[in-house]
Design a protein around this motif. Structure first.
Motif, PDB file in Angstrom:
ATOM      1  N   VAL A 460      19.971  45.365  -0.235  1.00 55.96           N
ATOM      2  CA  VAL A 460      21.192  44.441   0.107  1.00 55.96           C
ATOM      3  C   VAL A 460      21.964  45.004   1.440  1.00 55.96           C
ATOM      4  O   VAL A 460      22.231  44.007   2.132  1.00 55.96           O
ATOM      5  N   GLN A 461      22.267  46.101   1.540  1.00 57.49           N
ATOM      6  CA  GLN A 461      22.716  46.628   2.928  1.00 57.49           C
ATOM      7  C   GLN A 461      21.909  46.249   4.164  1.00 57.49           C
ATOM      8  O   GLN A 461      22.265  45.596   5.040  1.00 57.49           O
ATOM      9  N   VAL A 462      20.857  46.534   3.957  1.00 56.14           N
ATOM     10  CA  VAL A 462      19.763  45.923   5.096  1.00 56.14           C
ATOM     11  C   VAL A 462      19.670  44.574   5.333  1.00 56.14           C
ATOM     12  O   VAL A 462      19.778  43.814   6.633  1.00 56.14           O
ATOM     13  N   ALA A 463      19.717  43.850   4.388  1.00 58.78           N
ATOM     14  CA  ALA A 463      19.640  42.279   4.458  1.00 58.78           C
ATOM     15  C   ALA A 463      20.888  41.622   4.974  1.00 58.78           C
ATOM     16  O   ALA A 463      21.030  40.899   5.926  1.00 58.78           O
ATOM     17  N   GLU A 464      22.228  42.419   4.645  1.00 57.01           N
ATOM     18  CA  GLU A 464      23.475  41.965   5.118  1.00 57.01           C
ATOM     19  C   GLU A 464      23.501  42.235   6.572  1.00 57.01           C
ATOM     20  O   GLU A 464      24.071  41.359   7.330  1.00 57.01           O
ATOM     21  N   HIS A 465      22.971  43.505   7.054  1.00 56.81           N
ATOM     22  CA  HIS A 465      23.235  43.751   8.428  1.00 56.81           C
ATOM     23  C   HIS A 465      22.035  43.085   9.308  1.00 56.81           C
ATOM     24  O   HIS A 465      22.404  42.747  10.503  1.00 56.81           O
ATOM     25  N   ARG A 466      21.042  42.690   8.719  1.00 57.64           N
ATOM     26  CA  ARG A 466      19.885  42.080   9.408  1.00 57.64           C
ATOM     27  C   ARG A 466      20.785  40.566   9.781  1.00 57.64           C
ATOM     28  O   ARG A 466      20.284  40.051  10.926  1.00 57.64           O
ATOM     29  N   LEU A 467      21.294  39.874   8.890  1.00 61.58           N
ATOM     30  CA  LEU A 467      22.198  38.736   9.028  1.00 61.58           C
ATOM     31  C   LEU A 467      23.215  38.845   9.994  1.00 61.58           C
ATOM     32  O   LEU A 467      23.369  37.902  10.948  1.00 61.58           O
ATOM     33  N   LEU A 468      23.889  39.912   9.946  1.00 62.67           N
ATOM     34  CA  LEU A 468      24.957  40.422  10.941  1.00 62.67           C
ATOM     35  C   LEU A 468      24.372  40.409  12.414  1.00 62.67           C
ATOM     36  O   LEU A 468      24.938  39.715  13.129  1.00 62.67           O
ATOM     37  N   ALA A 469      23.180  40.933  12.436  1.00 63.92           N
ATOM     38  CA  ALA A 469      22.525  41.371  13.593  1.00 63.92           C
ATOM     39  C   ALA A 469      21.938  39.746  14.291  1.00 63.92           C
ATOM     40  O   ALA A 469      22.113  39.577  15.328  1.00 63.92           O
ATOM     41  N   GLN A 470      21.666  38.998  13.424  1.00 65.10           N
ATOM     42  CA  GLN A 470      21.256  37.480  14.071  1.00 65.10           C
ATOM     43  C   GLN A 470      22.663  36.819  14.265  1.00 65.10           C
ATOM     44  O   GLN A 470      22.564  35.704  15.208  1.00 65.10           O
ATOM     45  N   LEU A 471      23.650  37.053  13.907  1.00 68.36           N
ATOM     46  CA  LEU A 471      24.932  36.375  13.941  1.00 68.36           C
ATOM     47  C   LEU A 471      25.421  37.006  15.153  1.00 68.36           C
ATOM     48  O   LEU A 471      26.461  36.318  15.889  1.00 68.36           O
ATOM     49  N   GLY A 472      24.929  38.197  15.567  1.00 74.84           N
ATOM     50  CA  GLY A 472      25.745  38.854  16.537  1.00 74.84           C
ATOM     51  C   GLY A 472      27.134  39.573  16.420  1.00 74.84           C
ATOM     52  O   GLY A 472      28.115  39.603  17.323  1.00 74.84           O
ATOM     53  N   ILE A 473      27.370  39.801  15.171  1.00 79.81           N
ATOM     54  CA  ILE A 473      28.760  40.512  14.849  1.00 79.81           C
ATOM     55  C   ILE A 473      28.482  41.885  14.518  1.00 79.81           C
ATOM     56  O   ILE A 473      27.608  42.334  14.017  1.00 79.81           O
ATOM     57  N   GLU A 474      29.147  42.714  15.295  1.00 81.92           N
ATOM     58  CA  GLU A 474      29.273  43.978  15.262  1.00 81.92           C
ATOM     59  C   GLU A 474      30.602  44.692  15.218  1.00 81.92           C
ATOM     60  O   GLU A 474      31.726  44.023  15.644  1.00 81.92           O
ATOM     61  N   PRO A 475      30.650  45.903  14.654  1.00 81.89           N
ATOM     62  CA  PRO A 475      32.201  46.728  14.777  1.00 81.89           C
ATOM     63  C   PRO A 475      32.728  46.357  16.200  1.00 81.89           C
ATOM     64  O   PRO A 475      32.173  46.864  17.007  1.00 81.89           O
ATOM     65  N   ARG A 476      34.008  46.163  16.181  1.00 82.13           N
ATOM     66  CA  ARG A 476      34.465  46.156  17.562  1.00 82.13           C
ATOM     67  C   ARG A 476      35.331  47.764  17.638  1.00 82.13           C
ATOM     68  O   ARG A 476      36.289  47.891  17.099  1.00 82.13           O
ATOM     69  N   ILE A 477      34.535  48.592  18.310  1.00 89.55           N
ATOM     70  CA  ILE A 477      35.024  49.893  18.455  1.00 89.55           C
ATOM     71  C   ILE A 477      35.363  50.207  20.023  1.00 89.55           C
ATOM     72  O   ILE A 477      34.944  49.297  20.917  1.00 89.55           O
ATOM     73  N   GLY A 478      35.955  51.380  20.165  1.00 90.90           N
ATOM     74  CA  GLY A 478      36.228  51.742  21.620  1.00 90.90           C
ATOM     75  C   GLY A 478      34.994  52.661  22.056  1.00 90.90           C
ATOM     76  O   GLY A 478      33.821  52.530  21.599  1.00 90.90           O
ATOM     77  N   SER A 479      35.471  53.302  23.100  1.00 93.36           N
ATOM     78  CA  SER A 479      34.249  54.025  23.797  1.00 93.36           C
ATOM     79  C   SER A 479      33.926  55.375  23.103  1.00 93.36           C
ATOM     80  O   SER A 479      34.991  55.927  22.554  1.00 93.36           O
ATOM     81  N   THR A 480      32.700  55.379  22.535  1.00 99.09           N
ATOM     82  CA  THR A 480      32.360  56.501  21.773  1.00 99.09           C
ATOM     83  C   THR A 480      32.386  57.967  22.231  1.00 99.09           C
ATOM     84  O   THR A 480      32.537  58.865  21.425  1.00 99.09           O
ATOM     85  N   ASP A 481      32.241  57.878  23.483  1.00 94.47           N
ATOM     86  CA  ASP A 481      32.549  59.113  24.434  1.00 94.47           C
ATOM     87  C   ASP A 481      33.722  59.581  24.433  1.00 94.47           C
ATOM     88  O   ASP A 481      34.391  60.637  24.409  1.00 94.47           O
ATOM     89  N   GLU A 482      34.735  58.594  24.351  1.00 95.10           N
ATOM     90  CA  GLU A 482      36.377  59.087  24.523  1.00 95.10           C
ATOM     91  C   GLU A 482      36.893  59.192  23.207  1.00 95.10           C
ATOM     92  O   GLU A 482      37.688  60.129  22.995  1.00 95.10           O
ATOM     93  N   LEU A 483      36.410  58.480  22.147  1.00 94.56           N
ATOM     94  CA  LEU A 483      37.046  58.725  20.872  1.00 94.56           C
ATOM     95  C   LEU A 483      36.292  60.003  20.013  1.00 94.56           C
ATOM     96  O   LEU A 483      35.350  60.191  20.333  1.00 94.56           O
ATOM     97  N   SER A 484      37.529  60.447  19.313  1.00 91.42           N
ATOM     98  CA  SER A 484      36.671  61.655  18.470  1.00 91.42           C
ATOM     99  C   SER A 484      35.928  61.059  17.288  1.00 91.42           C
ATOM    100  O   SER A 484      36.114  59.782  17.059  1.00 91.42           O
ATOM    101  N   LEU A 485      35.461  61.832  16.819  1.00 90.21           N
ATOM    102  CA  LEU A 485      34.644  61.370  15.552  1.00 90.21           C
ATOM    103  C   LEU A 485      35.667  60.860  14.273  1.00 90.21           C
ATOM    104  O   LEU A 485      34.947  59.975  13.922  1.00 90.21           O
ATOM    105  N   LYS A 486      36.518  61.655  14.309  1.00 91.17           N
ATOM    106  CA  LYS A 486      37.491  61.160  13.163  1.00 91.17           C
ATOM    107  C   LYS A 486      37.994  60.077  13.531  1.00 91.17           C
ATOM    108  O   LYS A 486      38.096  58.893  12.710  1.00 91.17           O
ATOM    109  N   ASP A 487      38.311  59.524  14.758  1.00 92.34           N
ATOM    110  CA  ASP A 487      39.102  58.322  15.190  1.00 92.34           C
ATOM    111  C   ASP A 487      38.002  57.200  15.210  1.00 92.34           C
ATOM    112  O   ASP A 487      38.085  56.067  14.777  1.00 92.34           O
TER     113      ASP A 487
END
Length: 506
Positions: A460-487
């Motif tokens: 279910v998780q894989v199917a949902e994310h496969r559909l998200l990938a086709q739709l081009g929808i991903e989490p809107r996050i900041g720079s992974t280098d500047e953000l801490s793991l917690k943030d």
């Protein structure tokens, strides 16, 4: 004359021999030596330390949000994709300098073995003067500082910059595609690791019970207290259950290794898993009009957007080919100095304007333009093929999601039934109303049902994310280098319902 030339020939021969020896010695150093085992070990140790640098250790049970955040921040393949994008940006900065004029300084020293003597010709008598004139010092230095602007180089550099800018966008889209695949793999590995953790003790206990029942049956067979055929059938059923349990155990053992590799955790170190519920609301995806999903996919799909930028690169190549067919105009301005004492003016400024045209471009230019136009046509065809593939994959992903949800619901029902049967058989065995074989068989069925439940959840998780990938929808996050793991984990958790963007009409 022969005597005068002999020293010069000897000097020339010696110089040629010396140059040949230097060339041979240079050729002998062109092939680097093979790396020794010590060198390889040293590089491997340095790479191992670099892989683990700045990676925070796992503290407490690992949630799905933290696993995805760790993959986004520490995964080695993702780091490589980010570096590719950074390299493309740096190449863009370098390409921009190609449009600037060339500013060059030169310092040159000249020396000759004899004087430069010139004679003059009398135009009336046609006689050459017997007296020669030294017009240049044997040794002198020249220097100049000049700027050169080439109109054709400027035009080609302009289109190169535009092409490189599009390549930066292409690198960003490739990073997006890699992120979708990474998050999909993390979801699968996480649920496999969760099922391994949940089933580990049950599998071990059931294997132990099956082996005890098998040993008891073989002992009774040797004592001939029951029909040998019944004993062998009993043993075969136990062995079949053992084979199934060992296959499940083998499947579960690799789950932690796969998850550790994706989140860049130490291999072989146990990772405690905090079981997470299925949180994605996929009803929006299955209930939204397919026309709406197609519109979102055609606008945001990373692979299709990459083809759009490839087409723009091909179009710029056509403009470059057409530009090379025009005449070239160049301008130069320089400050010059010559230490020759025979010059009246040792310092001077020099200005030049040059117009040139390569007539061979009249022959090769049209072919180059046709070649570039064929590249544009190919890029357009690839974009159309990609668009059809994206729409096809979108429809298939939606159907797979619907089917995965149905399979998960069925797996839930089967597991609940097998769990109740297993509990009843334990009660019967406790009052000696059932055999160990029945309990082993039912426990094995319950374990297998639970494993399939986790596998269905992962699908279910894989199917949902496969559909998200086709739709081009991903989490809107900041720079992974500047953000801490917690943030970063907090931001990923805040994007746990990506279907909200569809509801908002984005």
């Amino acid at each position: 004359m022969t005597t005068a030339r002999t020293p010069r020939l000897t000097l020339l021969t010696s110089s040629l021999l010396a140059a040949a020896v230097l060339s041979l010695s240079a050729c002998s150093t062109m092939t680097p030596p093979a790396m020794s085992e010590a060198d390889i070990d040293q590089v491997n140790q340095a790479d191992k330390a670099a892989m683990r640098k700045d990676v925070e250790p796992i503290k407490g049970p690992l949630t799905l949000d933290e696993a995805m955040a760790r993959a986004l921040k520490y995964n080695l393949d993702r780091r490589a994709r980010l570096m590719e994008e950074t390299l493309a940006l740096k190449q863009l900065d370098v390409t921009r300098y190609d449009m600037l004029p060339q500013l060059a300084a030169r310092l040159q020293s000249q020396s000759r073995s004899n004087d430069r003597i010139s004679q003059s010709l009398n135009p009336e008598t046609g006689e050459i003067s017997e007296v020669g004139f030294i017009s240049q010092e044997r040794s002198h230095q020249l220097s100049d500082l000049g700027v050169t602007f080439n109109l054709l180089d400027f035009g080609v550099g302009y289109y190169n910059t535009r092409q490189q800018t599009n390549r930066v966008y292409i690198a960003a889209e490739k990073r997006r595609r890699a992120m979708h695949l990474l998050m999909q793999d993390v979801r699968t590995a996480y649920w496999r690791a969760a099922s391994a953790q949940k089933l580990r003790d049950d599998v071990a206990n059931t294997i132990k019970m099956a082996e005890e029942a098998l040993a008891d049956s073989r002992k009774l067979e040797q004592e001939r207290t029951r029909n040998p055929v019944d004993a062998l059938r009993y043993q075969r059923q136990l062995l079949e259950n053992l084979r199934l349990l060992e296959a499940i155990n083998q499947e579960l053992l690799s789950a932690q290794v796969d998850l550790a590799s994706l989140i860049n955790a130490p291999l072989g170190q146990p990772i405690p898993i905090a079981e997470s519920p299925v949180g994605n609301d996929s009803s929006t995806a299955t209930s939204a009009p397919i026309e709406k999903l197609e519109e979102v996919a055609l606008r945001n799909n990373a692979e299709l957007r990459e083809q759009h930028y490839n087409a723009r690169v091909a179009q710029e190549e056509t403009r470059k080919a057409m530009l090379r067919m025009f005449p070239n105009l160049s301008f130069n301005y320089s400050f010059n100095y010559d230490s020759d004492k025979y010059l009246v003016n040792n310092n001077w400024r020099e200005t030049g304007l040059q117009l040139s045209f390569n007539f061979m471009n009249l022959l090769t230019g049209p072919m180059q333009v046709k070649l570039a136009e064929a590249g544009v046509a190919l890029a357009d065809q690839r974009r159309m093929a990609t668009q059809m593939a994206v729409l096809t994959q979108l429809h298939l992903a939606r159907l797979q999601l619907i089917n995965a949800r149905s399979q998960f619901n069925r797996a839930e029902e089967v597991y609940a039934t097998d769990k109740r049967i297993s509990e009843l058989m334990r009660v019967r065995e406790s009052v000696q109303a059932g055999s160990k074989l029945e309990r082993v068989s039912n426990d094995t069925a319950a374990i297998l049902s639970l494993l399939r439940r986790y596998q269905a959840m992962a699908q279910v998780q894989v199917a949902e994310h496969r559909l998200l990938a086709q739709l081009g929808i991903e989490p809107r996050i900041g720079s992974t280098d500047e953000l801490s793991l917690k943030d970063l984990t907090t931001q990923v958790k805040g994007q746990s319902n990506p279907w909200q963007s569809l509801k908002a009409g984005k």
